[in-house]
Scaffold this motif. Sequence first.
Motif, mmCIF file in Angstrom:
data_model
loop_
_atom_site.group_PDB
_atom_site.id
_atom_site.type_symbol
_atom_site.label_atom_id
_atom_site.label_comp_id
_atom_site.label_asym_id
_atom_site.label_seq_id
_atom_site.Cartn_x
_atom_site.Cartn_y
_atom_site.Cartn_z
ATOM 1 N N ILE A 198 62.030 -9.609 -49.004
ATOM 2 C CA ILE A 198 60.968 -10.038 -49.925
ATOM 3 C C ILE A 198 60.275 -8.818 -50.523
ATOM 4 C CG2 ILE A 198 58.744 -11.227 -50.050
ATOM 5 C CD1 ILE A 198 59.874 -13.189 -47.944
ATOM 6 N N ALA A 199 59.979 -7.808 -49.702
ATOM 7 C CA ALA A 199 59.336 -6.588 -50.201
ATOM 8 C C ALA A 199 60.228 -5.882 -51.215
ATOM 9 C CB ALA A 199 59.004 -5.657 -49.036
ATOM 10 N N LEU A 200 61.525 -5.830 -50.939
ATOM 11 C CA LEU A 200 62.468 -5.210 -51.867
ATOM 12 C C LEU A 200 62.491 -5.960 -53.197
ATOM 13 C CD1 LEU A 200 64.758 -3.173 -52.484
ATOM 14 C CD2 LEU A 200 66.341 -4.888 -51.558
ATOM 15 N N SER A 201 62.523 -7.262 -53.158
ATOM 16 C CA SER A 201 62.585 -8.037 -54.401
ATOM 17 C C SER A 201 61.289 -7.914 -55.200
ATOM 18 C CB SER A 201 62.928 -9.499 -54.124
ATOM 19 O OG SER A 201 61.953 -10.097 -53.316
ATOM 20 N N ILE A 202 60.144 -7.881 -54.513
ATOM 21 C CA ILE A 202 58.872 -7.693 -55.230
ATOM 22 C C ILE A 202 58.819 -6.291 -55.841
ATOM 23 C CG2 ILE A 202 56.372 -7.460 -54.923
ATOM 24 C CD1 ILE A 202 56.539 -9.735 -52.875
ATOM 25 N N GLY A 203 59.211 -5.284 -55.078
ATOM 26 C CA GLY A 203 59.202 -3.914 -55.590
ATOM 27 C C GLY A 203 60.116 -3.726 -56.782
ATOM 28 N N LEU A 204 61.319 -4.265 -56.702
ATOM 29 C CA LEU A 204 62.250 -4.162 -57.833
ATOM 30 C C LEU A 204 61.737 -4.909 -59.062
ATOM 31 C CD1 LEU A 204 65.710 -4.488 -56.066
ATOM 32 C CD2 LEU A 204 64.738 -2.464 -57.156
ATOM 33 N N THR A 205 61.096 -6.041 -58.839
ATOM 34 C CA THR A 205 60.545 -6.802 -59.968
ATOM 35 C C THR A 205 59.450 -6.000 -60.661
ATOM 36 O OG1 THR A 205 61.035 -8.868 -58.823
ATOM 37 C CG2 THR A 205 59.472 -8.974 -60.648
ATOM 38 N N ILE A 206 58.563 -5.399 -59.883
ATOM 39 C CA ILE A 206 57.486 -4.592 -60.465
ATOM 40 C C ILE A 206 58.074 -3.410 -61.235
ATOM 41 C CG2 ILE A 206 55.562 -3.046 -59.875
ATOM 42 C CD1 ILE A 206 54.901 -5.062 -57.618
ATOM 43 N N LEU A 207 59.057 -2.744 -60.652
ATOM 44 C CA LEU A 207 59.701 -1.628 -61.367
ATOM 45 C C LEU A 207 60.311 -2.090 -62.672
ATOM 46 C CD1 LEU A 207 61.449 0.368 -58.505
ATOM 47 C CD2 LEU A 207 59.615 1.150 -60.004
ATOM 48 N N MET A 208 61.004 -3.212 -62.643
ATOM 49 C CA MET A 208 61.661 -3.711 -63.862
ATOM 50 C C MET A 208 60.638 -4.050 -64.938
ATOM 51 S SD MET A 208 64.969 -3.775 -63.405
ATOM 52 C CE MET A 208 65.613 -4.977 -64.506
ATOM 53 N N ILE A 209 59.541 -4.689 -64.560
ATOM 54 C CA ILE A 209 58.549 -5.121 -65.552
ATOM 55 C C ILE A 209 57.828 -3.924 -66.165
ATOM 56 C CG2 ILE A 209 56.345 -6.309 -65.832
ATOM 57 C CD1 ILE A 209 57.393 -8.420 -63.880
ATOM 58 N N PHE A 210 57.419 -2.962 -65.341
ATOM 59 C CA PHE A 210 56.587 -1.876 -65.850
ATOM 60 C C PHE A 210 57.349 -0.679 -66.379
ATOM 61 C CE2 PHE A 210 53.459 -4.136 -63.238
ATOM 62 C CZ PHE A 210 52.487 -4.309 -64.209
ATOM 63 N N TYR A 211 58.639 -0.570 -66.055
ATOM 64 C CA TYR A 211 59.367 0.617 -66.495
ATOM 65 C C TYR A 211 60.509 0.332 -67.428
ATOM 66 C CZ TYR A 211 56.482 3.041 -63.172
ATOM 67 O OH TYR A 211 55.417 3.553 -62.517
ATOM 68 N N LEU A 212 60.666 -0.895 -67.872
ATOM 69 C CA LEU A 212 61.713 -1.186 -68.856
ATOM 70 C C LEU A 212 61.120 -1.571 -70.176
ATOM 71 C CD1 LEU A 212 64.509 -3.049 -66.935
ATOM 72 C CD2 LEU A 212 64.453 -0.711 -67.711
#
Length: 180
Positions: free
Chosen positions: A166-180
Motif C-alpha cells: 500500500i505504501a509503495l502504491s501511494i508513493g508511486l501515485t504521488i510521484l506520478m501525479i506531481f512529477y509527470l
Amino acid sequence: MERLRQLVGEMLIYCFVVVLLTGGFLAFFYVPSGQTVAYSGSYEPLRGTPMSAAYNSLLNLSFDVRGGLRIRQLHHTSSALLVLGTVLWALLGRFRYALAALGLGVLTGLSGYGAADDLLSGTILGKLPIPMWYGLHLLVVLAMGAVLVISSRREAARQPRTPGFIALSIGLTILMIFYL
C-alpha cells in the motif's frame, strides 16, 4: 505479472481519490450554465468579453481563487493518469474491468470538457446544454469509481495487500501525479 497488475489497479484507486478531491473543490466554484455573461475577472485582456457562465467560472477559478489553477492542473493530470493507467491495466490482463474503466474514463474526460464549455464549444457536441454535460460527468465518475472499487476488492481477495504494498502504491501515485 499478477502483483504488477494489482499495483497498477491500486494506483488507479489513489488517482481516482485525487480526482474526486480536486473535483469536489472545483465544484464549489463552478457554475454549470450556458447563459452568456460578460467576463469581469482580473484577467484584463478578456474583460467585457461575452462567454458562457460555465467558462467564466473556470476563468475566475483559475485567476481569482488562490490555488485554483493548481487544483485544476492536479485534476487534469490525475484524470489523464487515470486513463493512461487504465490502458496499462488492460494490457496487463484485467480486460473485463479495464475496458469498462477505460470507456468510462474517456466518457468522463469528454463530459468534463463539455461541462467546461471551452474545447467543445462551437462543435456538434457543443450543442448539448452545459448542465447536461455536467450531470453526465458526475454520473460517469460515480460509475468509474464503482468499477475501480469492485475490481480492487476482488484483486485483494485473491492476493491480500500488505502495508508495504500500500505504501509503495501511494508513493508511486504521488510521484506520478506531481512529477509527470
